[in-house]
Design a protein around this motif. Structure first.
Motif, PDB file in Angstrom:
ATOM      1  N   MET A  66       5.077   6.031  -7.304  1.00  0.00           N
ATOM      2  CA  MET A  66       5.727   4.753  -7.597  1.00  0.00           C
ATOM      3  C   MET A  66       6.419   4.193  -6.358  1.00  0.00           C
ATOM      4  SD  MET A  66       5.409   3.355 -10.515  1.00  0.00           S
ATOM      5  CE  MET A  66       6.657   2.182 -10.078  1.00  0.00           C
ATOM      6  N   TYR A  67       7.148   5.061  -5.647  1.00  0.00           N
ATOM      7  CA  TYR A  67       7.825   4.616  -4.430  1.00  0.00           C
ATOM      8  C   TYR A  67       6.817   4.098  -3.415  1.00  0.00           C
ATOM      9  CZ  TYR A  67      11.876   7.238  -6.221  1.00  0.00           C
ATOM     10  OH  TYR A  67      12.894   7.721  -6.987  1.00  0.00           O
ATOM     11  N   THR A  68       5.695   4.796  -3.299  1.00  0.00           N
ATOM     12  CA  THR A  68       4.665   4.383  -2.340  1.00  0.00           C
ATOM     13  C   THR A  68       4.099   3.023  -2.727  1.00  0.00           C
ATOM     14  OG1 THR A  68       4.140   6.691  -1.891  1.00  0.00           O
ATOM     15  CG2 THR A  68       2.503   5.047  -1.216  1.00  0.00           C
ATOM     16  N   LEU A  69       3.816   2.829  -3.999  1.00  0.00           N
ATOM     17  CA  LEU A  69       3.325   1.517  -4.445  1.00  0.00           C
ATOM     18  C   LEU A  69       4.356   0.432  -4.183  1.00  0.00           C
ATOM     19  CD1 LEU A  69       1.603   2.404  -7.856  1.00  0.00           C
ATOM     20  CD2 LEU A  69       0.498   1.912  -5.663  1.00  0.00           C
ATOM     21  N   ALA A  70       5.628   0.745  -4.372  1.00  0.00           N
ATOM     22  CA  ALA A  70       6.692  -0.242  -4.151  1.00  0.00           C
ATOM     23  C   ALA A  70       6.828  -0.602  -2.673  1.00  0.00           C
ATOM     24  CB  ALA A  70       8.017   0.289  -4.692  1.00  0.00           C
ATOM     25  N   ILE A  71       6.588   0.363  -1.797  1.00  0.00           N
ATOM     26  CA  ILE A  71       6.733   0.154  -0.357  1.00  0.00           C
ATOM     27  C   ILE A  71       5.590  -0.690   0.203  1.00  0.00           C
ATOM     28  CG2 ILE A  71       6.667   1.354   1.884  1.00  0.00           C
ATOM     29  CD1 ILE A  71       7.986   3.744   0.319  1.00  0.00           C
ATOM     30  N   CYS A  72       4.398  -0.481  -0.339  1.00  0.00           N
ATOM     31  CA  CYS A  72       3.199  -1.140   0.199  1.00  0.00           C
ATOM     32  C   CYS A  72       3.006  -2.523  -0.407  1.00  0.00           C
ATOM     33  CB  CYS A  72       1.969  -0.276  -0.076  1.00  0.00           C
ATOM     34  SG  CYS A  72       2.017   1.310   0.783  1.00  0.00           S
ATOM     35  N   ASP A  73       2.173  -3.318   0.260  1.00  0.00           N
ATOM     36  CA  ASP A  73       1.878  -4.675  -0.166  1.00  0.00           C
ATOM     37  C   ASP A  73       0.375  -4.886  -0.058  1.00  0.00           C
ATOM     38  OD1 ASP A  73       1.582  -7.761   0.384  1.00  0.00           O
ATOM     39  OD2 ASP A  73       3.603  -7.493  -0.423  1.00  0.00           O
ATOM     40  N   GLN A  74      -0.134  -5.857  -0.799  1.00  0.00           N
ATOM     41  CA  GLN A  74      -1.563  -6.130  -0.763  1.00  0.00           C
ATOM     42  C   GLN A  74      -1.946  -6.959   0.460  1.00  0.00           C
ATOM     43  OE1 GLN A  74      -2.948  -7.925  -4.384  1.00  0.00           O
ATOM     44  NE2 GLN A  74      -5.086  -7.490  -3.948  1.00  0.00           N
ATOM     45  N   ARG A  75      -1.044  -7.818   0.913  1.00  0.00           N
ATOM     46  CA  ARG A  75      -1.358  -8.745   2.006  1.00  0.00           C
ATOM     47  C   ARG A  75      -0.886  -8.256   3.374  1.00  0.00           C
ATOM     48  NH1 ARG A  75       0.405 -10.871  -2.424  1.00  0.00           N
ATOM     49  NH2 ARG A  75       2.533 -10.938  -1.720  1.00  0.00           N
ATOM     50  N   ARG A  76       0.208  -7.533   3.408  1.00  0.00           N
ATOM     51  CA  ARG A  76       0.821  -7.118   4.674  1.00  0.00           C
ATOM     52  C   ARG A  76       0.693  -5.602   4.800  1.00  0.00           C
ATOM     53  NH1 ARG A  76       5.877  -5.472   4.771  1.00  0.00           N
ATOM     54  NH2 ARG A  76       6.279  -6.521   2.810  1.00  0.00           N
ATOM     55  N   PRO A  77       0.189  -5.113   5.939  1.00  0.00           N
ATOM     56  CA  PRO A  77       0.002  -3.666   6.072  1.00  0.00           C
ATOM     57  C   PRO A  77       1.325  -2.907   6.253  1.00  0.00           C
ATOM     58  CG  PRO A  77      -0.568  -4.733   8.129  1.00  0.00           C
ATOM     59  CD  PRO A  77      -0.279  -5.830   7.131  1.00  0.00           C
ATOM     60  N   THR A  78       1.330  -1.698   5.763  1.00  0.00           N
ATOM     61  CA  THR A  78       2.426  -0.758   5.944  1.00  0.00           C
ATOM     62  C   THR A  78       1.839   0.437   6.676  1.00  0.00           C
ATOM     63  OG1 THR A  78       3.340  -1.459   3.819  1.00  0.00           O
ATOM     64  CG2 THR A  78       4.178   0.602   4.728  1.00  0.00           C
ATOM     65  N   THR A  79       2.575   1.026   7.603  1.00  0.00           N
ATOM     66  CA  THR A  79       2.039   2.174   8.337  1.00  0.00           C
ATOM     67  C   THR A  79       2.433   3.477   7.642  1.00  0.00           C
ATOM     68  OG1 THR A  79       3.970   2.464   9.761  1.00  0.00           O
ATOM     69  CG2 THR A  79       2.260   0.907  10.522  1.00  0.00           C
ATOM     70  N   MET A  80       1.695   4.524   7.963  1.00  0.00           N
ATOM     71  CA  MET A  80       2.010   5.851   7.430  1.00  0.00           C
ATOM     72  C   MET A  80       3.427   6.254   7.849  1.00  0.00           C
ATOM     73  SD  MET A  80      -0.601   7.227   5.801  1.00  0.00           S
ATOM     74  CE  MET A  80      -2.373   7.265   5.723  1.00  0.00           C
ATOM     75  N   THR A  81       3.808   5.915   9.069  1.00  0.00           N
ATOM     76  CA  THR A  81       5.141   6.251   9.574  1.00  0.00           C
ATOM     77  C   THR A  81       6.219   5.544   8.758  1.00  0.00           C
ATOM     78  OG1 THR A  81       4.220   6.546  11.777  1.00  0.00           O
ATOM     79  CG2 THR A  81       6.602   6.255  11.643  1.00  0.00           C
ATOM     80  N   GLN A  82       5.989   4.296   8.392  1.00  0.00           N
ATOM     81  CA  GLN A  82       6.950   3.560   7.571  1.00  0.00           C
ATOM     82  C   GLN A  82       7.086   4.195   6.186  1.00  0.00           C
ATOM     83  OE1 GLN A  82       4.962  -0.241   8.083  1.00  0.00           O
ATOM     84  NE2 GLN A  82       6.781  -1.086   9.110  1.00  0.00           N
ATOM     85  N   ILE A  83       5.972   4.621   5.625  1.00  0.00           N
ATOM     86  CA  ILE A  83       6.011   5.282   4.315  1.00  0.00           C
ATOM     87  C   ILE A  83       6.784   6.592   4.422  1.00  0.00           C
ATOM     88  CG2 ILE A  83       4.624   6.372   2.498  1.00  0.00           C
ATOM     89  CD1 ILE A  83       2.421   4.264   3.182  1.00  0.00           C
ATOM     90  N   ALA A  84       6.499   7.370   5.465  1.00  0.00           N
ATOM     91  CA  ALA A  84       7.203   8.650   5.657  1.00  0.00           C
ATOM     92  C   ALA A  84       8.712   8.423   5.779  1.00  0.00           C
ATOM     93  CB  ALA A  84       6.666   9.364   6.894  1.00  0.00           C
ATOM     94  N   ALA A  85       9.106   7.413   6.532  1.00  0.00           N
ATOM     95  CA  ALA A  85      10.533   7.127   6.705  1.00  0.00           C
ATOM     96  C   ALA A  85      11.167   6.692   5.378  1.00  0.00           C
ATOM     97  CB  ALA A  85      10.725   6.040   7.763  1.00  0.00           C
ATOM     98  N   ALA A  86      10.479   5.842   4.634  1.00  0.00           N
ATOM     99  CA  ALA A  86      11.035   5.349   3.367  1.00  0.00           C
ATOM    100  C   ALA A  86      11.156   6.465   2.335  1.00  0.00           C
ATOM    101  CB  ALA A  86      10.170   4.219   2.824  1.00  0.00           C
TER     102      ALA A  86
END
Length: 159
Positions: free
Chosen positions: A50-70
């Protein structure tokens, strides 16, 4: 903890002593809360997803590093998590055009729908929890205690 003789220490005595510790109360609380919310998740969903889905977006990319930090987890764990979610059709990954070492993550259409559906389910679960089981002011106090504890530990780790 009290100085009980190890040979006479029963599980009940040990549990009572552990309930005096903040860490054990957080552990028991997390297990109870997780079980409560698990009933609101669809099959295969959990808080980390759920957190991962909340962090990511369909239009704007999120990096693996950003996910790890969040999520405050190590990069190898994020790689495995994202790979499973990609296999399930929730995420789409690709190498960055700017830096081939960077993997960009986006929500798929199914991921966006799942995020929105689960957001609604979790908000409804919150409403069931607050008022029926826990007073709103206690939720606010708990939020302040947890956030203050985390901030205090972060400051301590940087000193």
């Amino acid at each position: 903890m009290t100085g009980t003789n190890e040979t006479s220490r029963t599980p009940e005595v040990a549990a009572a002593e552990l309930r005096e510790l903040l860490c054990f109360n957080f552990y028991l609380g997390w297990r109870a809360i997780q079980a409560f919310y698990r009933a609101s998740f669809e099959a295969g969903m959990n808080p980390q997803r759920m957190y991962t889905l909340a962090i990511c977006d369909q239009r704007r990319p999120t990096t693996m590093t950003q996910i790890a930090a969040a999520l405050q987890i190590e990069l190898p764990a994020v790689l495995a998590l994202v790979a499973r979610m990609e296999d399930d059709g929730l995420l789409v990954t690709r190498r960055s055009a700017m830096d081939r070492r960077t993997i960009e993550v986006r929500l798929s259409l199914a991921g966006t729908k799942s995020r929105d559906r689960h957001d609604s389910l979790l908000r409804a679960a919150d409403e069931r929890l607050v008022g029926k089981h826990v007073r709103p002011q206690d939720i606010d106090a708990l939020r302040r205690v947890v956030q203050g504890s985390v901030k205090s530990l972060e400051i301590r780790d940087t000193e």
